[in-house]
Structures are given as structure tokens and as C-alpha cells.
Scaffold this active site. Structure first.
Site, PDB file in Angstrom:
ATOM      1  N   LYS A  73       0.853  -1.195   0.000  1.00 41.98           N
ATOM      2  CA  LYS A  73       0.000   0.000   0.000  1.00 41.98           C
ATOM      3  C   LYS A  73       0.882   1.236   0.000  1.00 41.98           C
ATOM      4  CE  LYS A  73      -4.171  -1.793   2.004  1.00 41.98           C
ATOM      5  NZ  LYS A  73      -4.385  -2.580   3.189  1.00 41.98           N
ATOM      6  N   TRP A  85      -2.760   0.700  -4.213  1.00 44.01           N
ATOM      7  CA  TRP A  85      -2.148  -0.616  -4.133  1.00 44.01           C
ATOM      8  C   TRP A  85      -1.163  -0.860  -5.275  1.00 44.01           C
ATOM      9  CZ3 TRP A  85      -7.157  -3.945  -3.152  1.00 44.01           C
ATOM     10  CH2 TRP A  85      -7.564  -3.745  -1.826  1.00 44.01           C
TER      11      TRP A  85
END
Ligand code: ADP
Length: 535
Positions: A431, A436
Site C-alpha cells: 500500500k 495498491w
């Protein structure tokens, strides 16, 4: 209403009955370490399974009892599968690569009453006997075994082959497989006759494994990994020839593929890396191989290309123990003929489409269903008649929601044409700045760079971005490659902000008991790594 159809319970032993009756002379070949080759056939497997079922009953085993195996891939192990299931038992395939504590945990948790093992594991068995609390009998597949143990061949020799399989409801359990438990204790998945039989029926279909009576199947995947990807059932269903080896040396496998005319094979990416390196170095070819199924971890692009360039169909497969294990396979699409080679390769790097029987959806953090737009990544959920409802003896209850959706723990995007693209396990996602980064994409792009043998992307804590990726790289033997060369290569494949902040060379990377990168260990080790970019 008058009229109607017959019924018989969808029980697994009907598969073996069919193989014996219709394909009795089709061979089962087992190559053992040391070079000994043992040949049997479906009729022989059925006969020996009946003898074994009798022997198991004589030892006092009853319907529902768990029967453990700790063994590599070979014909005797196959007989034990069918013999155990045929007498109504629940076959429990134990992963031979687990640590002692895990081996103790799962055999005790399963309450195995008997354990079949290869003599190669005799020291392990002797070491753990005092800690296994439920096992009453030990049977050695290939020798007399330890003190007080039984010999498999002697057990069979003492029995006639007159036996009728134990009958019952199609929803009865017949097999127990544990996930490898990279976090916490392994969890048991209990397969049923019905779920296994219909899974096999779909597995043989053209877009999935494309198995037929002409197939010669070499399962490289161990029989203890997610039911050996169910190949012992599906190959029997079509009466294909099975080829097993306990020796995974690439040269030995290559000889075996040539000698036995192997057409189909299946395994995790790591085994293909070794085979490809060998075939290239030795200047050999793949014989009659027409199809390779790669799954368990994402298949790297370079690997897919290697096989397709040689006319071998790659079935990039995604699944999990909880799914018996089949989820998706990348088979040709309706518009295949119109696609360029590059487009086909792009498609095959993704995890493919579901067969009838599996449904998929992705949801966001709040559980809202995401569109199939190929971009929205979320938690992947699945449901269907061969997908888990509840783990074995798990007091936690059912692991599905009210509409039967099971959360796979994977993060994925679904494309408009139904194609699944796994971006990560939710635990492995990196992250960065609220978004992501797919460690799988980074790793697979990296192994496409000349000189890179294997790579692992892990998230490292970062004061500004939360996490930033670093890449751990194992160089190919005898080859030089610089961090800059890898970065330049990656820049052509991933977004700029995904590029790892650092590239570290390591001698080797840790793997799980099923041959996957052990990300948990790597994340622990590098989570607090001091990035120069963070200074
Ligand atoms: P274990 O938990 O022991 O590794 P499984 O073999 O059941 O057991 O692992 C299933 C998981 O493996 C999936 O949830 C997914 O994360 C990963 N996986 C399997 N096949 C693929 C694939 N083709 N691409 C990416 N990940 C995969």
C-alpha cells in the site's frame, strides 16, 4: 407426472469403476528414485484398491475414519487413495514438506487412525510417532518400515480382491486437505464425493484441462498439494495414462516425458523454471508435450512465452485448496483468431475464466460489488458446489456469507470478458500513498529481465508513502545484472510510481511447503528496512 430419470449417488468410486471397466489396460507408470519403473494399469489400481479396502477393514478402520498418507507421487499412493475412499474412509494427504510441529498438529487435528508413508520419510515418522496421538497403524509403501509397522505389499498380498465399495450418500466426506498455513495453523478442507466428482467432470473439459483417453498426464504437482489438483480423479474419469515420478531432477523428468510420451503436465511455476533452464542448457526438447498447466502462483510472462513458442498450450490456472482446487484457467477466447501474439500473451498472463460451476465477484472494503471493468481491484469472492462452506472441525462456523460467497483472501480485478486478474494476496499487497501496488506484477515483470532468476517484491515502511516496494532478486547462475538494468526493464512494464525504491541481491528466497515465495517471512524481515529514499 409419468416418466423420469434414474439416479445414482455421485460417488468417487464410480470413477474408478469406469476406468477399470472401459480403460482397464491404460497404464499407470511410476518412476522411483534410483531409476526403478513400476507399471500398473487402471484395472490393477482397482484390484489393489479392493485388496487394500479389505485390509483396512481387517485393521478395524470404519466409514468416516481418517486415513493419512505421507508420500510422493507414485502408483502405490494412488492405490491408497482409492482403497481408503473405497472403504468409506476420509483420505488425508499430508504435505511432506511441513515442519515437525505442523505435521504433528494436522495428523492429530485430523485424528488420523493410520498413516501410509514412503520409506524416505521413515526417520521423520520415527521421530514423530511419540507425538502423534491418534495413529494406531503405520504402513510403509516401499519396505518393511520401522519396528511394528506394516508393509503395503504384504498387506495386499494377504487379501483377495473380492470387495464391494462402501456405499452411502453423495454428500459424505471422502478427503481432507490442509492449507499450508503460511499464517497460523493449517486449516482442513473436507471434500465430499459429490463435490469431487463434479469438479472432475469440469476439469476434463476442453477449456480447462482438456483431458481425454489419449492423454498421458504427468502431474508434477505433488499428490498432497490440494488433492494433487484432482488429477488422480479426472485422469481416471477419461481413462488417460498417468505418469508419476518421485524424482524431480529436471533431466530425469525430461527423460520420462520422452520415454512415456507425456502430453499433459501441471505444477507450480518454480518447477518449470528448473525444467526450462535444464532443457535450454542441455539442448533438448519437450517431446510430445502439448499442454502445461501452471498455477499455485502467478505464471511469469517469459515462462508462458517459452512454452507457447514451442507449441505447448499454457493453461494458467488459479485456484486454492478451498476450491478443490479449480477456480479459473486461461483458455482461448471466442475471438482468439483475431488476436495478435502479443494480445494472446497479455491474456494468458492473467488467470483466465471460470468453468461452469464457479462464480466470482470482487468487492470493495465496504463489501460493495465492484464493476467488471478490468481496473477496479478488490477482494475476490467465489461460490459454487466444489467450494468450501466450513473448515474441518472449525468452531468458527461457516466461512461463507448468507449468499454463499467465500472470501478467497486474494485481491483481483475482473475484466468485462470475465477474465480474472489476481493482483495479490490481500496480505501481500503493497500500500503506497493510499493505492495498491501489485507485488505479483512487479515480480513477474522482473523475472522477464535477462539475468534475473527469481524476484520478490515486498512493502517496506515509509514515513511519507506508508509503504514503498523493494525488490529482492536472485541472479541467474553465472550472469551479471545491475539494479539499473532491472529498473529499466521494469519501467517498460509497470507504472512509474510502482518502481521499487531499492533492489537488493540475495542468494536465495524462502519458499512455502507448496513451492511458493514465503512472503510472510520476507515481510517480517524487511518491513523496517531503512530505505535511503526515506532518509
Ligand atoms: P496455500 O495457502 O497452501 O498456498 P493453495 O495452494 O490453496 O494453498 O493457495 C491458494 C492461493 O494461491 C490462492 O488464493 C492465490 O493467492 C494463490 N494462487 C494460486 N494460483 C495462482 C495464480 N495462477 N496466480 C496468482 N496466485 C495464485
Amino acid at each position: 407426472m409419468l416418466g423420469g430419470m434414474q439416479d445414482w449417488p455421485l460417488r468417487v468410486m464410480r470413477i474408478l469403476d469406469h476406468a477399470e471397466r472401459e480403460h482397464g489396460t491404460r497404464e499407470i507408470v511410476s518412476l522411483h528414485a534410483g531409476g526403478e519403473k513400476v507399471r500398473s494399469d487402471w484395472a490393477g489400481v482397482a484390484r489393489d484398491a479392493r485388496k487394500l479396502a479389505r485390509a483396512l477393514e481387517r485393521l478395524g478402520l470404519r466409514k468416516g475414519d481418517r486415513i493419512g498418507t505421507l508420500a510422493m507421487n507414485h502408483g502405490r499412493h494412488l492405490v491408497a487413495w482409492y482403497g481408503a475412499i473405497g472403504m468409506g474412509g476420509v483420505l488425508h494427504t499430508v504435505n511432506t514438506r511441513l515442519f515437525d510441529d505442523q505435521l504433528v498438529y494436522i495428523a492429530n487435528h485430523a485424528e488420523d487412525r493410520i498413516l501410509f508413508y514412503d520409506s524416505g520419510f521413515a526417520p521423520l515418522v520415527e521421530r514423530l510417532k511419540p507425538r502423534w496421538t491418534s495413529i494406531e497403524h503405520y504402513v510403509c509403501f516401499d519396505g518393511p518400515g520401522g519396528p511394528g509397522d506394516l508393509s503395503f505389499d504384504a498387506l495386499l498380498a494377504a487379501e483377495g480382491d473380492d470387495y464391494a465399495w462402501v456405499e452411502g450418500d453423495e454428500r459424505e466426506p471422502m478427503m481432507l486437505c490442509y492449507t499450508s498455513g503460511t499464517t497460523g495453523n493449517p486449516k482442513g478442507v473436507l471434500y465430499e464425493h459429490r463435490s469431487t466428482l463434479i469438479h472432475a467432470m469440469m476439469q476434463i473439459s476442453p477449456d480447462i484441462f482438456d483431458l481425454s483417453a489419449r492423454s498421458v498426464v504427468l502431474p508434477v504437482v505433488p499428490m498432497f498439494h490440494a488433492a494433487g489438483w484432482a488429477l488422480p480423479f479426472s485422469t481416471a474419469m477419461v481413462g488417460g495414462k498417468l505418469v508419476y515420478s518421485t524424482d524431480y531432477t529436471p533431466g530425469v523428468m525430461c527423460d520420462l516425458m520422452h520415454d512415456e510420451g507425456v502430453t499433459h503436465t501441471a505444477g507450480v511455476p518454480t518447477v518449470w523454471l528448473a525444467l526450462i533452464n535444464y532443457v535450454e542448457a542441455a539442448g533438448r526438447d519437450l517431446g510430445r508435450l502439448g499442454s502445461v498447466h501452471i498455477g499455485g502462483s502467478a505464471a511469469p510472462r517469459a515462462m508462458i512465452q517459452y512454452f507457447t513458442d514451442r507449441g505447448v498450450r499454457v493453461g494458467h490456472a488459479w485456484g486454492m485448496t478451498e476450491m478443490s482446487p479449480l477456480g479459473t484457467v486461461g483458455a482461448a477466447t471466442g475471438d482468439w483468431d483475431d488476436l495478435s501474439a502479443e494480445q494472446r500473451l497479455d491474456y494468458m498472463c492473467k488467470q483466465g475464466r471460470v468453468p461452469f460451476g464457479v462464480e466470482l465477484r470482487t468487492v470493495d472494503e465496504e463489501g460493495r460489488v465492484l464493476p467488471r471493468d478490468g481496473r477496479s481491484a478488490g477482494r475476490l469472492q467465489t461460490r459454487g458446489p466444489w467450494i468450501i462452506r466450513q473448515y474441518f472441525q472449525d468452531p468458527g462456523g461457516e466461512v461463507i456469507d448468507e449468499d454463499n460467497w467465500f472470501d478467497t483472501g486474494d485481491v483481483a480485478a475482473l475484466h468485462p470478458n470475465g477474465v480474472l486478474q489476481i493482483t495479490d494476496r490481500s496480505k501481500d499487497v503493497i500500500k503506497s500513498g493510499g493505492e495498491w501496488i501489485s507485488s505479483i506484477d512487479l515480480e513477474n515483470a522482473a523475472v522477464g529481465c535477462p539475468g534475473v532468476a527469481e524476484a520478490a517484491a515486498v512493502g517496506v515502511r515509509h514515513p511519507k508513502w506508508d509503504e514503498r516496494p523493494i525488490l529482492l532478486v536472485v541472479r541467474k547462475e553465472g550472469q551479471e545484472v545491475t539494479p539499473q538494468a532491472i529498473l529499466d526493464h521494469l519501467a517498460g512494464h509497470v507504472a512509474k510510481w510502482w518502481l521499487p525504491d531499492e533492489i537488493l541481491f540475495v542468494d536465495s528466497l524462502p519458499h512455502t511447503a507448496t513451492g511458493k515465495l514465503l512472503k510472510t517471512a520476507l515481510r517480517e524481515q524487511y518491513r523496517d528496512y531503512r530505505l535511503s529514499s526515506a532518509a
